[in-house]
Design an enzyme around this catalytic site. Sequence first.
Site, short mmCIF file in Angstrom:
data_model
loop_
_atom_site.label_atom_id
_atom_site.label_comp_id
_atom_site.label_asym_id
_atom_site.label_seq_id
_atom_site.Cartn_x
_atom_site.Cartn_y
_atom_site.Cartn_z
N ASP A 11 -6.69 -34.64 20.31
CA ASP A 11 -7.15 -33.96 19.10
C ASP A 11 -5.92 -33.55 18.31
O ASP A 11 -5.04 -32.85 18.82
CB ASP A 11 -7.96 -32.70 19.46
N ASP A 130 -21.53 -35.48 17.79
CA ASP A 130 -21.27 -34.14 18.35
C ASP A 130 -22.61 -33.41 18.39
O ASP A 130 -23.23 -33.19 17.34
CB ASP A 130 -20.29 -33.36 17.48
#
Length: 253
Positions: A11, A130
């Site tokens: 990330d 997500d």
Amino acid sequence: MLKTRLIPCLDVADGRVVKGVNFVGLRDAGDPVEAARAYDAAGADEICFLDIHATHENRGTMFDMVRRTAEQCFVPLTVGGGVRSKDDVRALLLAGADKVSFNSAAVANPDVIAEAADQFGSQCIVCAIDAKSVAPGKWEIFTHGGRRETGIDAVEFARLVTQKGAGEILLTSMDRDGTKSGFNLEMTRAISDAVDVPVIASGGVGNLDHLVDGVIRGGASAVLAASIFHFGEYTVQEAKQHMIANGIPMRLR
């Protein structure tokens, strides 16, 4: 038999690798190009870069990072974050990405998946989902780092985007992300059973048994992890050997 893939996830925010819990409380985990090079050397099957603060302002930073990583790494590289159009896909592929991941843009307009897949092929188009549990056996897609509910059912959406041409689903349980409590196996299995493309399980890995569970119980074709690798709790080879010991075919090199 196809081998299961083990994918470290990086990330990236403002040019640095970060890791948090439930998408917040981020802490620095190093330089992304150096981290990618280390994971390549350690035997990762793929590497995933997700630009979690993607804006047009840092798009140049991301292209440069992808380019430098691709020059030094030889495993497939998936890049996502702020990808909005087939033009973004083209630019990232030219920078050296092997696959490009759509997220919020696909939720807003699933046809963007079809446009990109038609031009570049399904094999390099990933749709990131997500989702959070909202009721027993029901999962809803959230966007904008989990802050915006959509009312969209994750299983139905997975079916839709694969029909549009997505070649892979990157499925993250937002309830589990960074908690080290294991994948949401019920959600992973539901989506793996619903689509005929590979599903990457993401969100919640805290130990090596969680990786095994993602494949055997969740039905995932690949497992993604971050914290356990970034902070030295386990190595990629330890993870692969543990999975092999549990009957999962892995690629060793």
